[in-house]
Structures are given as structure tokens and as C-alpha cells.
Design a protein around this motif. Structure first.
Motif, PDB file in Angstrom:
ATOM      1  N   ILE B 369      -7.582 -36.170 -36.976  1.00 27.11           N
ATOM      2  CA  ILE B 369      -6.485 -35.421 -37.596  1.00 27.11           C
ATOM      3  C   ILE B 369      -6.223 -34.135 -36.823  1.00 27.11           C
ATOM      4  CG2 ILE B 369      -5.881 -34.102 -39.668  1.00 27.11           C
ATOM      5  CD1 ILE B 369      -6.982 -36.471 -41.258  1.00 27.11           C
ATOM      6  N   ILE B 370      -7.299 -33.513 -36.325  1.00 27.71           N
ATOM      7  CA  ILE B 370      -7.095 -32.312 -35.505  1.00 27.71           C
ATOM      8  C   ILE B 370      -6.258 -32.666 -34.268  1.00 27.71           C
ATOM      9  CG2 ILE B 370      -8.243 -30.576 -34.080  1.00 27.71           C
ATOM     10  CD1 ILE B 370     -10.524 -30.571 -36.022  1.00 27.71           C
ATOM     11  N   LEU B 371      -6.642 -33.775 -33.625  1.00 27.05           N
ATOM     12  CA  LEU B 371      -5.891 -34.193 -32.433  1.00 27.05           C
ATOM     13  C   LEU B 371      -4.445 -34.511 -32.793  1.00 27.05           C
ATOM     14  CD1 LEU B 371      -8.466 -36.493 -30.622  1.00 27.05           C
ATOM     15  CD2 LEU B 371      -7.732 -34.182 -30.025  1.00 27.05           C
ATOM     16  N   PHE B 372      -4.275 -35.225 -33.902  1.00 26.04           N
ATOM     17  CA  PHE B 372      -2.932 -35.621 -34.332  1.00 26.04           C
ATOM     18  C   PHE B 372      -2.065 -34.392 -34.612  1.00 26.04           C
ATOM     19  CE2 PHE B 372      -0.029 -37.111 -37.782  1.00 26.04           C
ATOM     20  CZ  PHE B 372       0.693 -38.015 -37.019  1.00 26.04           C
ATOM     21  N   ALA B 373      -2.658 -33.401 -35.285  1.00 28.21           N
ATOM     22  CA  ALA B 373      -1.904 -32.193 -35.609  1.00 28.21           C
ATOM     23  C   ALA B 373      -1.433 -31.504 -34.334  1.00 28.21           C
ATOM     24  CB  ALA B 373      -2.760 -31.245 -36.450  1.00 28.21           C
ATOM     25  N   LEU B 374      -2.333 -31.421 -33.352  1.00 29.09           N
ATOM     26  CA  LEU B 374      -1.947 -30.766 -32.097  1.00 29.09           C
ATOM     27  C   LEU B 374      -0.864 -31.563 -31.383  1.00 29.09           C
ATOM     28  CD1 LEU B 374      -5.449 -29.574 -30.875  1.00 29.09           C
ATOM     29  CD2 LEU B 374      -3.610 -28.221 -31.909  1.00 29.09           C
ATOM     30  N   LEU B 375      -0.977 -32.891 -31.475  1.00 30.35           N
ATOM     31  CA  LEU B 375       0.021 -33.754 -30.842  1.00 30.35           C
ATOM     32  C   LEU B 375       1.388 -33.543 -31.485  1.00 30.35           C
ATOM     33  CD1 LEU B 375       0.143 -36.118 -28.763  1.00 30.35           C
ATOM     34  CD2 LEU B 375       0.126 -37.646 -30.729  1.00 30.35           C
ATOM     35  N   VAL B 376       1.403 -33.528 -32.830  1.00 26.10           N
ATOM     36  CA  VAL B 376       2.672 -33.334 -33.536  1.00 26.10           C
ATOM     37  C   VAL B 376       3.265 -31.970 -33.171  1.00 26.10           C
ATOM     38  CG1 VAL B 376       3.747 -33.087 -35.799  1.00 26.10           C
ATOM     39  CG2 VAL B 376       2.067 -34.877 -35.419  1.00 26.10           C
ATOM     40  N   LEU B 377       2.386 -30.972 -33.081  1.00 21.09           N
ATOM     41  CA  LEU B 377       2.864 -29.640 -32.687  1.00 21.09           C
ATOM     42  C   LEU B 377       3.511 -29.690 -31.311  1.00 21.09           C
ATOM     43  CD1 LEU B 377       2.899 -26.524 -33.223  1.00 21.09           C
ATOM     44  CD2 LEU B 377       0.778 -26.436 -31.938  1.00 21.09           C
ATOM     45  N   ALA B 378       2.826 -30.374 -30.370  1.00 19.59           N
ATOM     46  CA  ALA B 378       3.350 -30.453 -29.006  1.00 19.59           C
ATOM     47  C   ALA B 378       4.703 -31.152 -28.988  1.00 19.59           C
ATOM     48  CB  ALA B 378       2.349 -31.201 -28.120  1.00 19.59           C
ATOM     49  N   VAL B 379       4.804 -32.254 -29.761  1.00 21.68           N
ATOM     50  CA  VAL B 379       6.070 -32.987 -29.800  1.00 21.68           C
ATOM     51  C   VAL B 379       7.178 -32.106 -30.379  1.00 21.68           C
ATOM     52  CG1 VAL B 379       7.257 -34.905 -30.921  1.00 21.68           C
ATOM     53  CG2 VAL B 379       5.006 -35.260 -29.902  1.00 21.68           C
ATOM     54  N   THR B 380       6.836 -31.374 -31.443  1.00 18.09           N
ATOM     55  CA  THR B 380       7.840 -30.509 -32.077  1.00 18.09           C
ATOM     56  C   THR B 380       8.332 -29.445 -31.098  1.00 18.09           C
ATOM     57  OG1 THR B 380       6.620 -30.822 -34.122  1.00 18.09           O
ATOM     58  CG2 THR B 380       8.292 -29.117 -34.111  1.00 18.09           C
ATOM     59  N   VAL B 381       7.364 -28.792 -30.443  1.00 28.17           N
ATOM     60  CA  VAL B 381       7.737 -27.750 -29.488  1.00 28.17           C
ATOM     61  C   VAL B 381       8.607 -28.342 -28.383  1.00 28.17           C
ATOM     62  CG1 VAL B 381       6.837 -26.176 -27.744  1.00 28.17           C
ATOM     63  CG2 VAL B 381       5.742 -26.302 -29.975  1.00 28.17           C
ATOM     64  N   ALA B 382       8.173 -29.522 -27.883  1.00 28.29           N
ATOM     65  CA  ALA B 382       8.929 -30.148 -26.793  1.00 28.29           C
ATOM     66  C   ALA B 382      10.341 -30.495 -27.249  1.00 28.29           C
ATOM     67  CB  ALA B 382       8.196 -31.405 -26.312  1.00 28.29           C
ATOM     68  N   ALA B 383      10.462 -31.022 -28.476  1.00 29.80           N
ATOM     69  CA  ALA B 383      11.780 -31.418 -28.975  1.00 29.80           C
ATOM     70  C   ALA B 383      12.700 -30.209 -29.071  1.00 29.80           C
ATOM     71  CB  ALA B 383      11.649 -32.092 -30.329  1.00 29.80           C
ATOM     72  N   ILE B 384      12.153 -29.067 -29.474  1.00 27.22           N
ATOM     73  CA  ILE B 384      13.006 -27.885 -29.634  1.00 27.22           C
ATOM     74  C   ILE B 384      13.313 -27.247 -28.281  1.00 27.22           C
ATOM     75  CG2 ILE B 384      13.079 -25.557 -30.608  1.00 27.22           C
ATOM     76  CD1 ILE B 384      11.605 -26.623 -33.006  1.00 27.22           C
ATOM     77  N   ARG B 385      12.329 -27.268 -27.370  1.00 29.13           N
ATOM     78  CA  ARG B 385      12.483 -26.601 -26.084  1.00 29.13           C
ATOM     79  C   ARG B 385      13.314 -27.416 -25.091  1.00 29.13           C
ATOM     80  NH1 ARG B 385       8.143 -22.986 -24.772  1.00 29.13           N
ATOM     81  NH2 ARG B 385       8.468 -21.252 -26.163  1.00 29.13           N
ATOM     82  N   PHE B 386      13.015 -28.708 -25.001  1.00 30.12           N
ATOM     83  CA  PHE B 386      13.488 -29.458 -23.832  1.00 30.12           C
ATOM     84  C   PHE B 386      14.548 -30.507 -24.105  1.00 30.12           C
ATOM     85  CE2 PHE B 386       8.938 -28.375 -22.987  1.00 30.12           C
ATOM     86  CZ  PHE B 386       9.224 -27.323 -22.142  1.00 30.12           C
ATOM     87  N   THR B 387      14.933 -30.726 -25.353  1.00 29.15           N
ATOM     88  CA  THR B 387      15.932 -31.770 -25.586  1.00 29.15           C
ATOM     89  C   THR B 387      17.297 -31.145 -25.856  1.00 29.15           C
ATOM     90  OG1 THR B 387      15.602 -31.859 -27.962  1.00 29.15           O
ATOM     91  CG2 THR B 387      14.187 -33.264 -26.618  1.00 29.15           C
ATOM     92  N   ARG B 388      18.302 -31.946 -25.696  1.00 34.61           N
ATOM     93  CA  ARG B 388      19.675 -31.535 -25.991  1.00 34.61           C
ATOM     94  C   ARG B 388      19.784 -31.099 -27.464  1.00 34.61           C
ATOM     95  NH1 ARG B 388      24.556 -30.347 -23.570  1.00 34.61           N
ATOM     96  NH2 ARG B 388      25.925 -30.101 -25.362  1.00 34.61           N
ATOM     97  N   PHE B 389      19.153 -31.928 -28.317  1.00 30.76           N
ATOM     98  CA  PHE B 389      19.175 -31.628 -29.750  1.00 30.76           C
ATOM     99  C   PHE B 389      18.549 -30.262 -30.033  1.00 30.76           C
ATOM    100  CE2 PHE B 389      15.960 -31.913 -33.227  1.00 30.76           C
ATOM    101  CZ  PHE B 389      16.792 -31.606 -34.279  1.00 30.76           C
ATOM    102  N   GLY B 390      17.422 -29.986 -29.354  1.00 28.35           N
ATOM    103  CA  GLY B 390      16.764 -28.704 -29.554  1.00 28.35           C
ATOM    104  C   GLY B 390      17.638 -27.552 -29.105  1.00 28.35           C
TER     105      GLY B 390
END
Lengths: 366, 517
Positions: B369-390
Motif C-alpha cells: 500500500i505504501i508503494l501503491f500510494a507513492l505510485l498514485v501520487l506520481a501518476v497524479t503529479v505527472a497528469a497535472i504537470r505533463f499532460t494536455r489535460f493538466g
């Protein structure tokens, strides 16, 4: 970010008169209920014990609704902690009632309530000192919620926590209190709370006469609270409260100390809620930590929203109508009630921002 | 007997591989003789270290060993040495006395130390640790010389140290104390404290060893607390991340956020139910993650487009309205699935316990769950930083009207952002289904904590949310040992209130948004 709902124009004189008439008629009917209960059972006008008990509860809820309306409807402080103030007042009165049981408990201990004997207490904890006296318990029912509101309010208002942030903070407070009161080692009966009360002021609680007395006491408190709130809202302070709600920054620049204004109304409102709780406990005969649940506080807020915030009649109307609906609906379709309550939250906020009163007074809509 | 034991290594050397076979059988034959012959036979069998002796000696100690008049040993109708069917007539149970029993105990320890099973060797070492007799020193030294498994070595070293501590010679005792002081076990600590009273002349050495153990134990406890804190923090992070998007970025206060988490957990239940019995069943949990995201996001879009949209700019009303929506969602789930807890199975790779270096034990699912939480965080940050939608999302948050004039469909971005935040909440639900009860009010327990995390970390800052979640998790777990779980929680709530006094905008205040309205 603050809620700047534009202040609705005052209801026209005519509808104001209608509302006042409704209010007086409602209070008069309430006052008649215990008398009608005394009529013979086969009489057409006879009112059952159940109705009297339930309306007695609603009267306490009415006081709570007034308290919330004063803080939210007038001063714009949406507190999600009034259920906790209510429960604290209830616990203060419950502690008094527990002390009055005396040696009539299951374990027959003249000093310690049953649950303390059960948990192996040697003596009464200091938190219980003085609660054998009725005036002291009543004072605590006012002071403890007042003090808590004072501390939380001071910390919050001083650092200009407003709007939803304040709501969340007060909800967290309620949640923390609920967790605390569920603990056995707090010395407040754990998750069973207090029940099996015997008497109050020398009158046995299970007699019809005492119930009627309590009913009238609650009604009197409701009337007095209404007068007090009316006095406040119609005074200059009331105008300042509304101004705090609608344009706090502007008021601050005009030289008002809005922190003090908000703090005093918040504390007063919490004390009123505590008083409502203190009335509620002898009427229903039980108090447990479930009363602290955050859902209760927010449900009380929705009474006010349904009735119409910013009008005292609206708060009472909401408390009585929503609870009447709840009592009626849960008796034959308990599964449906939460849908209806949830639906009320949605419908009122979307379609009836001024509540039932707004519907009646037909002021120019949004 | 003890003299004989000291000779053990020598005996073993003498008993070469060829002679071992012969020696085993002649030694075993002695068991059918008189008590003195039995003692000698038991000692010899123990010294030989042949694992075949173990069942025979066990049978002897439990009174199951029989003999024919000719002296052939029989266990349960079979020849004890060859396993061949044996005569059943005129069998006599082999009797033993206390001297033989004493010899048996020693032989057991030695034979089990030579057992093929690591678990049995460890348990034998544990028995010798508790027995702490100087008689076992030579035996343990010998077994240690042959041992290759790390865990068994540790256990044997402890047993050896304990045995040395019981030796009469002070020099041997010192060795034992040093060895015990090198371990990190509470048993060794209590053993040393016991020995302290009996050996006043060694008090200084013992004290040093005890404090060394204490230091190690403290370190391990700190590591365990830290892990628990990280674990709680990761749960808080998961629950709060979605809120950090909807509340933090968009400013929508969604009290039904907990119900989005709950919907995610129920999606896991449904996906597991659908895949049960199919070859995909072991992959049910990973497959639940996108499913939960979609379900919660769909509910989020519906909620935003039909209801929340009309209340933009009126946060208090939004709060009440979404609370009502949460109530309806909860009751709907309660009616469909029932109020009882739903059963969620954990895949095999998430079960069990991992021992980290230093003896810190952690459960697999918490680690995941710790790993999963960090993964979800990374995906969220990436989605906001690097995608058109973000990019569009940030543009709308910064300046809605300018963004609109640039051709961004702000209404669509609002809906997408809300769906995104809700979807993250749904994914959190998949993780929480592994460690919490899946019931309709799963979400209510997390909503207040999540808001606390977002407010503490700073509204609108994902980094703040992460640091806020882990800080609150760690502080909570550090307070727990001396304040209890509930009081720790209350203390944290009070702490946050006081913290907001100093920094009303949280840990990471966004610049430029400080002005009200």
C-alpha cells in the motif's frame, strides 16, 4: 471564498404577519398537548403519550435549531459542532441524573453510578464533583459548551478561519469528542452512556405529571430562547451579525472587531445548544456518545436550511417539519429515510436557498 | 555424562562414515538391555548424530518402543531399524527410568540440532537456550561449526551464549555475556538480568551487555513505529490525494469524497466476484484499480455536471449538498449489498510478513500500500504537470476567463478535473479494501482525516498533501504508545488547529491565492 449569498429583502409585511400568527398558533397547540393527553383515551381530542414524548423531543431540537440559526443564518458561521455542544449539555444533565439514582442502582452503591462500580472505580473522579447539585449541573450544561466554543472559536476566528474551513474544524472537534466519549476510561459511561434515570428535583421521571412538567419547561425555554434571539437579531448587534455574514472584510475596515462579534455569538449559540441538550436528556431518558456523531450536527443544520435560515421562525419550522417527516417515515419505511434526508440536502441547497419560509413569503426569487 | 559430552567431537571424528552405519545399529541394540546399557546406548546414539535415531528415541521416551524376546526393537508393528513388518506376538514395552530420561533429553537436543529441517534445528536451539546448561556448550559449538542457515545460527549462538553464562568458570561466563550483548532479543536481556544477581563480580560486564541490547531493541522499536507511521501516512495520502485535486485545486468541497472511496472498495468486491473461478482470478486486485477509477470517475462526472456545477462559488451550500449526496450513495450501497462487511480476499503475493534487516517485521500488504500510494501520487503529479489535460486544468484554475478566451472549454475541464479527483478516491478504495472493513460507511472514517491532511499540507499543493499525510501518520503512531490510539488522534487534531494559528494556509501556501475572494 466566504458565502456571499445576497441578503434577501425582508418578507412583505403581510407574510410576516402570517408567519407570526403561525408561530403563535403552533406554540399554543404545543402548550395544549399535555393537557389533551390527560383527556380520557376514547376522547376525540386525546393525544397519545407517544405524541407528547416525540413533540417534547422536537421542542429541544427547536432550541438547537435556533442556536444554529443564530450562528449560521445571521452571522454566517456554519458550525458542524452544534451536535457536540448539544451532547455536552446532555451529558452534564445526565451526570446529575446519574448521581440522583443513588443506591437504587443495580449494584446499590450510594455514591458511584453502576458503570463505575462495574469498571472498578474506588471513588468518584474529579470530573463528577458537584454534579449532585441541580444548579451546578445546569450551569455546567451552559458553561462547558460555552467554554469549548470559546476556545475553538477564539483560535479559529483569530486566525480568520472562515467558511468551509471553520465547518471542517468544528466537524473534526465533534469527531474527536465522539471518539473520546466512546472510551470507557474517560469516566463517562463509554459507549453505553447514561440511562435508567430515576428522578429529577425530587420528582420521579416515569410519572406522567413529571413528563408534563418537563414538557412545559422545555416549551418555556423554547419561548425564552425565541425572545432572546429575537431581541438579539433586532438589536444593533443583529445588524452587525448580518453584516459580518455578508461582508466581513468591509466591516473590519469600518473599524468593527468582527472577531469579538463572531466569538460572542458563537459562544452564546453553543450555550443555547447545551441548554437544549440538558432539556433533552430527562425527556428521552438516555444519552450516549452516538449523540456526538458528526452526522447529527449536520442533520441539525439541514433543519435550519429547510425551514429557512436567517429567520427564527424558519429554524423552528424546519426543526419541527423535518423531524415530523422523519418520525412518520421511519415508522413504515426506514430504508427510505436516508434517501429522503439526502434528497432534502440536495433539494434545499439547489432549489430552496431560503427554505420553506422563503417559499411562503414569496419574496423575489433568486 | 558431561565428560562424555565433552568427548563428543572426538567421538565423531573417530566414527568415520563407514563405521557410522555399523555403530548406529550396535548402539541402538543396547536400547533393549538394562537401564545402564540403555543410558550408554542413548548417549552413543546422540553422539553419532544420525537423524534416524530420533524416531526411535522419541518412541522410547513416549513408551511406544517395544521389543521381542530376542531383543529386536519394534515401533507400531514395524522393525524400528529396518522398517520391515515385525512379529506381533509376545511383544514387551521397553521400560525406562529417570536416568535414561535424562540421557534422552540430551540426545534429543543434539539430534534435533542435526536435523534436516531448519525449523526443527531452530526449535532445538530454543530448547537449549531455555535449558541453559553448561553441559550443552560443546554440543552447540559443534553444531554451530556445521550450521549454514543464518536464522539457525543466530538461535544457536544465543543458546550457546546462554549455556556459557551458566558455566562455572568466569572466563566462559564473560564470553557468554559478550555474545548475549551482541544480540537484540528481549529473552537474552532478561537472562542477563537474572544472571546479574547471581554474579555480582560480573555486574559491570552484564550492565554493558544489557544496555547494548536495550539500544538495539529501542532502535528496532523506533523502526517499527516509523513503518507503522509510514503505513498510516500512505493510507491518509491515498484518501487525501483525490481531495487535494477536487478541494485543493478546484476549491470544491466534496463531503461525498469518502463515498467515492467506498465505491472503489465495492468495485473491488464486485470485480473479485466476477472473476472468481476464472483464470484471471489472481489478477482481480490489479484489475480492480482501473475499474474503481472508472466507476468513481463516472459517478464524479455525473455529480459535477448535474449538481455541483450549479453551486460554484457557494462553498457552504456545496458542503451541505454533497453531504446529502454521500448519504444517498451510502444508503444505496447499503440496500444493494447489505449493511454487513463484504469479504475481500488478498492475493498470495500480498499476504505474509517480510523481515527487514535488523529484525523489523512488516506485513506485505502494508508494504504494497505504501508503494501503491507513492505510485498514485506520481501518476497524479505527472497528469497535472505533463499532460494536455493538466495544462488546461492549471490554466482554468489560474484564470478561468482568460483560459476560456484561449479556447479551453472550462466546463469540460471542470468535469474532467472532478472526475479525476473522484477516480483517485476510487483507487484509494481498492487499497483500503485490503486493510479495512468494506462496509457502506467505510468512507466516513476517512473524510475528516483527509480534510485535515489537505488543510495541514496546504490547500492546492500536492507536495504539501504528501508531506502532510506522512507527518500526520508518523506523529499519530509516535504518540500512540503513550497516549493510546484515540487520545493520539485527538492530540493530532488539536495540534493541527494550533498549527493553523501560525500558518493559516497550511505547510505549503500557494502564493498569489492568499487574497480572499
Amino acid at each position: 471564498m466566504s458565502a456571499t449569498t445576497t441578503l434577501a429583502p425582508p418578507p412583505r409585511l403581510q407574510s410576516a404577519l402570517v408567519l407570526r400568527g403561525l408561530l403563535l398558533a403552533g406554540l399554543a397547540i404545543l402548550a395544549l398537548l399535555p393537557l389533551l393527553n390527560r383527556l380520557p383515551v376514547d376522547s376525540v381530542l386525546h393525544v397519545s403519550d407517544f405524541i407528547v414524548a416525540v413533540t417534547g423531543k422536537w421542542i429541544c431540537y427547536g432550541v438547537l435549531a435556533l442556536a444554529i440559526d443564530l450562528a449560521w443564518g445571521y452571522a454566517g458561521i456554519l458550525s458542524l459542532g452544534h451536535g457536540a455542544f448539544f451532547a455536552l449539555g446532555g451529558y452534564a444533565m445526565g451526570m446529575h441524573l446519574m448521581r440522583l439514582i443513588g443506591p437504587r442502582g443495580v449494584y446499590g452503591n450510594p455514591v458511584l453510578p453502576d458503570f463505575m462500580v462495574f469498571l472498578g472505580y474506588a471513588e468518584l473522579p474529579w470530573t463528577w464533583w458537584g454534579f449532585s447539585s441541580f444548579p451546578f449541573a445546569l450551569l455546567m450544561a451552559l458553561l462547558v459548551p460555552g467554554l469549548l466554543a470559546g476556545v475553538v472559536g477564539y483560535l479559529a476566528f483569530r486566525s480568520r478561519i472562515t467558511g468551509v474551513y471553520l465547518s471542517i474544524i468544528t466537524q473534526a472537534m465533534t469527531y474527536a469528542l465522539m471518539l473520546a466519549f466512546f472510551r470507557n476510561d474517560m469516566g463517562f459511561g463509554g459507549n453505553n452512556g447514561f440511562t435508567d434515570f430515576k428522578e429529577l428535583l425530587g420528582m420521579p421521571l416515569n410519572s406522567g405529571g413529571t413528563r408534563a412538567m418537563l414538557f412545559y419547561a422545555a416549551l418555556a425555554v423554547l419561548g425564552l430562547s425565541l425572545l432572546l434571539c429575537r431581541h438579539i437579531t433586532q438589536s444593533k448587534l443583529g445588524r452587525v451579525l448580518v453584516a459580518v455574514r455578508d461582508a466581513e472584510s468591509r466591516l473590519r475596515f469600518l473599524g468593527y472587531n468582527t472577531t469579538h462579534v463572531k466569538l460572542s455569538v458563537f459562544v452564546l449559540s453553543a450555550m443555547l445548544a447545551g441548554l437544549a441538550g440538558a432539556l433533552y436528556v430527562p425527556l428521552v431518558g438516555i444519552i450516549n456518545p452516538g449523540e456526538f456523531s458528526p452526522g447529527n450536527s449536520i442533520e441539525a443544520v439541514i433543519w435550519v436550511a429547510v425551514g429557512g435560515r436567517g429567520t427564527l421562525v424558519g429554524a423552528l419550522l424546519g426543526a419541527f417539519s423535518v423531524n415530523a417527516l422523519k418520525t412518520w417515515l421511519t415508522s413504515f419505511a426506514p430504508d427510505l429515510w436516508l434517501f429522503v434526508l439526502g434528497g432534502l440536502f440536495v433539494a434545499v441547497t439547489l432549489f430552496l436557498p431560503r427554505g420553506l419560509v422563503g417559499l411562503m413569503s414569496r419574496g423575489p426569487g433568486r | 555424562m558431561s565428560r562424555l559430552l565433552r568427548l563428543l567431537p572426538l567421538l565423531l571424528l573417530l566414527a568415520g562414515p563407514l563405521r557410522a552405519q555399523e555403530g548406529f545399529e550396535t548402539a541402538a541394540a543396547g536400547l533393549s538391555g538394562g537401564f545402564a546399557a540403555q543410558v550408554e546406548a542413548v548417549d552413543r546414539l546422540g553422539a553419532l548424530g544420525d537423524p534416524r535415531a530420533l524416531p526411535i528415541l522419541r518412541a522410547l521416551s513416549e513408551g511406544r518402543l517395544q521389543k521381542t524376546p530376542e531383543g529386536v526393537l519394534v515401533i507400531g508393528g514395524q522393525d524400528a531399524l529396518t522398517g520391515a513388518p515385525a512379529a506381533t506376538a509376545s511383544l514387551e514395552t521397553v521400560r525406562i527410568n529417570n536416568r535414561v530420561r535424562g540421557a534422552l533429553r540430551g540426545a534429543f537436543g543434539r539430534l534435533e540440532l542435526a536435523s534436516f529441517s531448519v525449523a526443527e534445528r531452530i526449535s532445538a536451539a530454543g530448547g537449549l537456550f531455555r535449558a541453559r546448561s553448561p553441559d550443552n556448550i560443546a554440543m552447540l559449538e559443534d553444531a554451530l561449526g556445521r550450521e549454514s542457515d543464518a536464522a539457525a545460527r543466530t538461535a544457536m549462538e544465543q543458546a550457546l551464549a546462554a549455556s556459557r553464562l551458566a558455566a562455572p568458570e568466569a572466563a566462559v561466563k564473560r564470553q557468554g555475556i559478550l555474545l548475549l550483548g551482541g544480540t537484540g532479543s528481549p529473552e537474552a536481556r532478561s537472562l542477563l538480568l537474572e544472571a546479574r544477581a547471581a554474579n555480582p563480580d560480573l555486574a559491570a560486564e552484564i550492565d554493558a551487555a544489557v544496555s547494548a541490547i536495550d539500544g538495539r531493541l529501542q532502535l528496532r522499536r523506533a523502526a517499527e513505529t516509523a513503518f507503522q507511521g509510514l503505513s498510516l501516512g500512505s493510507v491518509l495520502l491515498l484518501a487525501a490525494l483525490g481531495l487535494a485535486v477536487t478541494f485543493g485545486v478546484m476549491g470544491i468541497i466534496n463531503m461525498a469524497h469518502g463515498e467515492m472511496v467506498m465505491l472503489g472498495a465495492y468495485t473491488t468486491v464486485v470485480v473479485q466476484g466476477l472473476l472468481r473461478g476464472t483464470p484471471l482470478a489472481p489478477w482481480a486486485l490489479p484489475l480492480s484499480v482501473p475499474a474503481a477509477f472508472l466507476v468513481a470517475a463516472a459517478v464524479g462526472v455525473a455529480l459535477e455536471r448535474t449538481l455541483i456545477r450549479h453551486l460554484y462559488g457557494r462553498p457552504l451550500e456545496t458542503l451541505l449538498m454533497t453531504f446529502g449526496v454521500g448519504m444517498i450513495l451510502q444508503q444505496a450501497v447499503r440496500l444493494i449489498f447489505g449493511a454487513q462487511n463484504q469479504e475481500v480476499t488478498s492475493p498470495a503475493w500480498m499476504q505474509g510478513i517480510v523481515t527487514l534487516p535488523g529484525g523489523v517485521e512488516v506485513t506485505q500488504n502494508r508494504l504494497w500500500i505504501i508503494l501503491f500510494a507513492l505510485l498514485v501520487l506520481a501518476v497524479t503529479v505527472a497528469a497535472i504537470r505533463f499532460t494536455r489535460f493538466g495544462l488546461e486544468m492549471r490554466a482554468v484554475v489560474q484564470n478561468r476567463r482568460i483560459a476560456s478566451t484561449m479556447g479551453i472549454r472550462t466546463g469540460r475541464v471542470d468535469a474532467m478535473t472532478f472526475a479525476f479527483g473522484s477516480g483517485i478516491a476510487g483507487m484509494a478504495g481498492v487499497a483500503l479494501s485490503q486493510i479495512d472493513n468494506v462496509s457502506p460507511n467505510l468512507g466516513t472514517g476517512y473524510i475528516i482525516d483527509s480534510f485535515m491532511v489537505v488543510v495541514f499540507g496546504g490547500v492546492g499543493s500536492l507536495a504539501g498533501t504528501m508531506i502532510g499525510a506522512f507527518t500526520l501518520g508518523l506523529v499519530n503512531k509516535m504518540l500512540e504508545p503513550w497516549a493510546g490510539a484515540v487520545l493520539a488522534k485527538i492530540a493530532v487534531l488539536v495540534g493541527i488547529m494550533l498549527f493553523i494559528q501560525r500558518r493559516p494556509k497550511g505547510l505549503f501556501a500557494l502564493k498569489g491565492r492568499a487574497a480572499e475572494q
